[in-house]
Design a protein around this motif. Structure first.
Motif, PDB file in Angstrom:
ATOM      1  N   CYS A  96       0.836  -1.213   0.000  1.00 36.07           N
ATOM      2  CA  CYS A  96       0.000   0.000   0.000  1.00 36.07           C
ATOM      3  C   CYS A  96       0.868   1.260   0.000  1.00 36.07           C
ATOM      4  CB  CYS A  96      -0.921   0.029   1.222  1.00 36.07           C
ATOM      5  SG  CYS A  96      -2.216  -1.203   1.132  1.00 36.07           S
ATOM      6  N   VAL A  97       1.914   1.235   0.824  1.00 35.79           N
ATOM      7  CA  VAL A  97       2.805   2.412   0.891  1.00 35.79           C
ATOM      8  C   VAL A  97       3.541   2.572  -0.440  1.00 35.79           C
ATOM      9  CG1 VAL A  97       4.811   3.426   2.046  1.00 35.79           C
ATOM     10  CG2 VAL A  97       3.057   2.242   3.399  1.00 35.79           C
ATOM     11  N   ALA A  98       4.066   1.461  -0.944  1.00 34.39           N
ATOM     12  CA  ALA A  98       4.858   1.536  -2.185  1.00 34.39           C
ATOM     13  C   ALA A  98       4.008   2.047  -3.351  1.00 34.39           C
ATOM     14  CB  ALA A  98       5.433   0.162  -2.508  1.00 34.39           C
ATOM     15  N   ALA A  99       2.724   1.664  -3.369  1.00 35.52           N
ATOM     16  CA  ALA A  99       1.852   2.063  -4.491  1.00 35.52           C
ATOM     17  C   ALA A  99       1.122   3.380  -4.220  1.00 35.52           C
ATOM     18  CB  ALA A  99       0.846   0.947  -4.778  1.00 35.52           C
ATOM     19  N   ASP A 100       1.505   4.076  -3.140  1.00 34.67           N
ATOM     20  CA  ASP A 100       0.861   5.355  -2.773  1.00 34.67           C
ATOM     21  C   ASP A 100      -0.652   5.218  -2.644  1.00 34.67           C
ATOM     22  OD1 ASP A 100       3.198   6.884  -2.622  1.00 34.67           O
ATOM     23  OD2 ASP A 100       3.254   7.052  -4.814  1.00 34.67           O
ATOM     24  N   LEU A 101      -1.106   4.160  -1.993  1.00 37.79           N
ATOM     25  CA  LEU A 101      -2.544   3.986  -1.778  1.00 37.79           C
ATOM     26  C   LEU A 101      -2.946   4.679  -0.486  1.00 37.79           C
ATOM     27  CD1 LEU A 101      -2.831   0.187  -2.668  1.00 37.79           C
ATOM     28  CD2 LEU A 101      -2.837   2.189  -4.190  1.00 37.79           C
ATOM     29  N   VAL A 102      -4.154   5.133  -0.441  1.00 39.28           N
ATOM     30  CA  VAL A 102      -4.688   5.749   0.769  1.00 39.28           C
ATOM     31  C   VAL A 102      -5.440   4.652   1.521  1.00 39.28           C
ATOM     32  CG1 VAL A 102      -6.118   7.591   1.701  1.00 39.28           C
ATOM     33  CG2 VAL A 102      -4.896   7.938  -0.475  1.00 39.28           C
ATOM     34  N   VAL A 103      -4.998   4.389   2.735  1.00 37.41           N
ATOM     35  CA  VAL A 103      -5.540   3.260   3.497  1.00 37.41           C
ATOM     36  C   VAL A 103      -6.618   3.742   4.465  1.00 37.41           C
ATOM     37  CG1 VAL A 103      -4.916   1.473   5.206  1.00 37.41           C
ATOM     38  CG2 VAL A 103      -3.383   1.961   3.295  1.00 37.41           C
ATOM     39  N   THR A 104      -7.682   2.941   4.579  1.00 41.93           N
ATOM     40  CA  THR A 104      -8.707   3.212   5.584  1.00 41.93           C
ATOM     41  C   THR A 104      -8.241   2.619   6.912  1.00 41.93           C
ATOM     42  OG1 THR A 104     -10.485   3.168   3.963  1.00 41.93           O
ATOM     43  CG2 THR A 104     -11.110   2.750   6.255  1.00 41.93           C
ATOM     44  N   VAL A 105      -8.248   3.458   7.946  1.00 37.26           N
ATOM     45  CA  VAL A 105      -7.739   3.035   9.251  1.00 37.26           C
ATOM     46  C   VAL A 105      -8.862   3.147  10.281  1.00 37.26           C
ATOM     47  CG1 VAL A 105      -6.231   3.805  11.138  1.00 37.26           C
ATOM     48  CG2 VAL A 105      -5.306   3.576   8.831  1.00 37.26           C
ATOM     49  N   PHE A 106      -8.985   2.110  11.115  1.00 35.82           N
ATOM     50  CA  PHE A 106     -10.017   2.182  12.154  1.00 35.82           C
ATOM     51  C   PHE A 106      -9.607   1.426  13.420  1.00 35.82           C
ATOM     52  CE2 PHE A 106     -11.004  -0.566   8.599  1.00 35.82           C
ATOM     53  CZ  PHE A 106     -10.925  -1.806   9.176  1.00 35.82           C
ATOM     54  N   GLU A 107      -8.339   1.072  13.502  1.00 33.71           N
ATOM     55  CA  GLU A 107      -7.852   0.494  14.769  1.00 33.71           C
ATOM     56  C   GLU A 107      -6.349   0.726  14.891  1.00 33.71           C
ATOM     57  OE1 GLU A 107      -6.318  -2.878  15.317  1.00 33.71           O
ATOM     58  OE2 GLU A 107      -5.708  -2.652  13.245  1.00 33.71           O
ATOM     59  N   PRO A 108      -5.858   0.826  16.132  1.00 31.72           N
ATOM     60  CA  PRO A 108      -4.499   1.291  16.368  1.00 31.72           C
ATOM     61  C   PRO A 108      -3.403   0.371  15.845  1.00 31.72           C
ATOM     62  CG  PRO A 108      -5.736   1.113  18.442  1.00 31.72           C
ATOM     63  CD  PRO A 108      -6.615   0.608  17.359  1.00 31.72           C
ATOM     64  N   HIS A 109      -3.624  -0.950  15.914  1.00 32.83           N
ATOM     65  CA  HIS A 109      -2.544  -1.878  15.558  1.00 32.83           C
ATOM     66  C   HIS A 109      -2.092  -1.670  14.113  1.00 32.83           C
ATOM     67  CE1 HIS A 109      -0.040  -5.381  15.600  1.00 32.83           C
ATOM     68  NE2 HIS A 109      -0.752  -5.969  14.654  1.00 32.83           N
ATOM     69  N   ILE A 110      -3.058  -1.664  13.196  1.00 34.07           N
ATOM     70  CA  ILE A 110      -2.729  -1.500  11.771  1.00 34.07           C
ATOM     71  C   ILE A 110      -2.143  -0.106  11.545  1.00 34.07           C
ATOM     72  CG2 ILE A 110      -3.802  -1.234   9.469  1.00 34.07           C
ATOM     73  CD1 ILE A 110      -3.350  -4.139  10.110  1.00 34.07           C
ATOM     74  N   ALA A 111      -2.657   0.887  12.260  1.00 29.05           N
ATOM     75  CA  ALA A 111      -2.116   2.252  12.114  1.00 29.05           C
ATOM     76  C   ALA A 111      -0.631   2.258  12.466  1.00 29.05           C
ATOM     77  CB  ALA A 111      -2.891   3.216  13.012  1.00 29.05           C
ATOM     78  N   LYS A 112      -0.258   1.567  13.546  1.00 28.66           N
ATOM     79  CA  LYS A 112       1.156   1.551  13.969  1.00 28.66           C
ATOM     80  C   LYS A 112       2.019   0.821  12.937  1.00 28.66           C
ATOM     81  CE  LYS A 112       0.078   1.875  18.843  1.00 28.66           C
ATOM     82  NZ  LYS A 112      -0.348   1.090  19.997  1.00 28.66           N
ATOM     83  N   LEU A 113       1.518  -0.326  12.426  1.00 32.97           N
ATOM     84  CA  LEU A 113       2.281  -1.075  11.421  1.00 32.97           C
ATOM     85  C   LEU A 113       2.426  -0.269  10.129  1.00 32.97           C
ATOM     86  CD1 LEU A 113       0.839  -4.701  11.863  1.00 32.97           C
ATOM     87  CD2 LEU A 113       3.034  -3.798  12.674  1.00 32.97           C
ATOM     88  N   LEU A 114       1.368   0.455   9.770  1.00 31.57           N
ATOM     89  CA  LEU A 114       1.426   1.283   8.557  1.00 31.57           C
ATOM     90  C   LEU A 114       2.458   2.395   8.741  1.00 31.57           C
ATOM     91  CD1 LEU A 114       0.243   1.845   5.721  1.00 31.57           C
ATOM     92  CD2 LEU A 114      -1.449   3.325   6.817  1.00 31.57           C
ATOM     93  N   SER A 115       2.486   2.961   9.939  1.00 32.26           N
ATOM     94  CA  SER A 115       3.459   4.000  10.247  1.00 32.26           C
ATOM     95  C   SER A 115       4.881   3.435  10.075  1.00 32.26           C
ATOM     96  CB  SER A 115       3.222   4.483  11.685  1.00 32.26           C
ATOM     97  OG  SER A 115       4.362   5.110  12.188  1.00 32.26           O
ATOM     98  N   GLN A 116       5.107   2.222  10.593  1.00 33.13           N
ATOM     99  CA  GLN A 116       6.444   1.607  10.459  1.00 33.13           C
ATOM    100  C   GLN A 116       6.800   1.379   8.988  1.00 33.13           C
ATOM    101  OE1 GLN A 116       6.210  -1.959  12.848  1.00 33.13           O
ATOM    102  NE2 GLN A 116       5.875  -0.785  14.724  1.00 33.13           N
ATOM    103  N   ALA A 117       5.806   0.907   8.216  1.00 32.86           N
ATOM    104  CA  ALA A 117       6.059   0.645   6.786  1.00 32.86           C
ATOM    105  C   ALA A 117       6.396   1.947   6.072  1.00 32.86           C
ATOM    106  CB  ALA A 117       4.830  -0.010   6.154  1.00 32.86           C
ATOM    107  N   ALA A 118       5.696   3.023   6.417  1.00 36.66           N
ATOM    108  CA  ALA A 118       5.933   4.312   5.762  1.00 36.66           C
ATOM    109  C   ALA A 118       7.324   4.843   6.124  1.00 36.66           C
ATOM    110  CB  ALA A 118       4.850   5.309   6.163  1.00 36.66           C
ATOM    111  N   VAL A 119       7.671   4.737   7.402  1.00 40.25           N
ATOM    112  CA  VAL A 119       8.989   5.216   7.845  1.00 40.25           C
ATOM    113  C   VAL A 119      10.083   4.421   7.129  1.00 40.25           C
ATOM    114  CG1 VAL A 119      10.560   5.344   9.821  1.00 40.25           C
ATOM    115  CG2 VAL A 119       8.173   6.106  10.058  1.00 40.25           C
ATOM    116  N   ALA A 120       9.894   3.084   7.056  1.00 35.65           N
ATOM    117  CA  ALA A 120      10.904   2.233   6.409  1.00 35.65           C
ATOM    118  C   ALA A 120      11.096   2.622   4.945  1.00 35.65           C
ATOM    119  CB  ALA A 120      10.501   0.767   6.527  1.00 35.65           C
ATOM    120  N   GLN A 121      10.013   3.045   4.312  1.00 30.84           N
ATOM    121  CA  GLN A 121      10.116   3.410   2.882  1.00 30.84           C
ATOM    122  C   GLN A 121      10.359   4.912   2.696  1.00 30.84           C
ATOM    123  OE1 GLN A 121       7.215   1.726   0.096  1.00 30.84           O
ATOM    124  NE2 GLN A 121       6.707   0.117   1.545  1.00 30.84           N
ATOM    125  N   GLN A 122      10.530   5.602   3.828  1.00 24.47           N
ATOM    126  CA  GLN A 122      10.751   7.056   3.803  1.00 24.47           C
ATOM    127  C   GLN A 122       9.669   7.779   3.003  1.00 24.47           C
ATOM    128  OE1 GLN A 122      14.827   7.344   2.409  1.00 24.47           O
ATOM    129  NE2 GLN A 122      15.544   7.259   4.504  1.00 24.47           N
TER     130      GLN A 122
END
Ligand SMILES: Cc1ncc(COP(=O)(O)O)c(C=O)c1O
Length: 370
Positions: A96-122
């Motif tokens: 999702c991060v690599a393809a510049d997709l906008v993700v629907t978020v509604f719980e903290p766990h996935i939000a935190k993992l998405l944050s890590q993925a985004a940071v890793a890909q700068q």
């Protein structure tokens, strides 16, 4: 090897898609953006093939259910913003991060993992946070909403670009439940305002709410059904053109005597001498078996009944004395200029909704764009 062309096809009229997009654009006005929902292969119409027409005619955003649907659009060259409406799994976040997709978020766990993925890909990953105001499906409850917003705001690599909700009953003439959901959404937004949090895109409306509850247009509307020229119910506040015609050709015709039984289980027996046409389309193509002895098709300007049980690959039609030959065109959905057969006609016979009719036309049916 030359290309094999099967004599069952869905004609998708891109001009109709273009017209419907322009109708919605004019209806919502210049201050509201249009998100075209192209999940489930564009409600059966072909997501990538129709997306280009949608964008060329004023669609600002696309929405899909699954990351893989969005990736297919990206691979096809679509650069417009794409919102993934469905629940994204932990193993899909990197893509999702690599393809510049906008993700629907509604719980903290996935939000935190998405944050890590985004940071890793700068990268800065955009998210829309979903609140469940009464649909009872995805989305967190209003009482938990502000806390999640506060948390996501603190996570590196994430930007809250939108907040949204989804209506459960906007197609009903009685909008009481929709107004109740609307009020709950308003109080969620008010809580954000009180905390001085401003979010660029606030959205709520699907096709039905766009048409019947204009107060909910907000910053953008998420229109699926209507873009394909179908309506949520019998009301027609906006003129739309159906974009899909399902067609086949007569595979065989024979004259049979009175008393002839037709198809599995012999549920139809001819009352008099008649002509039967065999059509090379069956339930494996998405022609529901529930239409057996109920549906109609258009052959040579005449509505003819489907008779006997629809089989996996074939459907029988009683022509009566109508002349027809092998190769004659048959319209299952669409119009010959006089008669019309709509997805909602099938839906009514089947006790379902028009959405299900076009979405379940199988991949065996070639889509032809014109
Ligand atoms: C969250 C969300 N928004 C918008 C839509 C589009 O709905 P419609 O096809 O009724 O316009 C859907 C479709 O199911 C949806 O799930």
């Amino acid at each position: 090897m030359s290309k094999l062309t099967r004599s069952v096809w869905a004609e998708v009229t891109l001009d109709a898609i273009a017209y419907n997009v322009r109708q919605f654009r004019a209806f919502v006005g210049p201050h509201c953006e249009l998100m075209a929902v192209v999940k489930a292969n564009g409600y059966g119409h072909g997501a990538l093939e129709t997306a280009y027409t949608m964008i060329a005619n004023g669609t600002n955003w696309l929405a899909v259910a699954l990351p893989e649907e969005a990736v297919r659009l990206r691979r096809g060259g679509i650069t417009a913003p794409i919102l993934v409406l469905g629940a994204v799994g932990a193993d899909e976040l990197d893509v999702c991060v690599a393809a510049d997709l906008v993700v629907t978020v509604f719980e903290p766990h996935i939000a935190k993992l998405l944050s890590q993925a985004a940071v890793a890909q700068q990268k800065l990953a955009k998210v829309h946070i979903k609140v469940d105001t009464g649909m009872g499906r995805l989305g967190l409850l209003p009482k938990d909403f502000t806390n999640l917003v506060e948390l996501v705001r603190e996570l590196p690599g994430l930007e809250i670009q939108g907040v949204f909700t989804h209506f459960a009953q906007a197609d009903q003439e009685d909008l009481a439940y929709t107004r109740w959901q609307w009020a709950r959404f308003q109080s969620v937004l008010e809580n954000l305002r009180i905390r001085g949090i401003s979010i660029p895109y606030v959205h709520a409306a699907n096709t039905a709410a766009t048409l019947f509850f204009p107060a909910s247009h907000l910053d953008l509307v998420r229109v699926g059904l209507g873009i394909y020229g179908m309506y949520p119910d019998a009301r027609r506040p906006l003129h739309l053109k159906p974009a899909l015609n399902l067609k086949t050709k007569v595979a065989f015709v024979k004259r049979v005597p009175a008393g002839s039984a037709v198809s599995y289980d012999s549920t139809y027996v001819t009352e008099k001498e008649t002509s039967l046409a065999v059509l090379p389309i069956g339930y494996a193509d998405g022609l529901s078996r529930g239409l057996s002895n109920r549906g109609q098709v258009l052959i040579n300007g005449t509505l003819c009944p489907m008779v006997g049980n629809i089989t996996m690959d074939h459907t029988l039609v009683d022509l009566g004395d109508l002349p027809a030959s092998i190769g004659d065109e048959v319209i299952l959905l669409g119009t010959d200029g006089i008669h019309e057969i709509h997805a909602h006609d099938w839906a009514k016979l089947l006790g379902t909704i028009n959405y299900e009719i076009t979405c379940t036309l199988s991949s065996r049916i070639e889509r032809v764009y014109r």
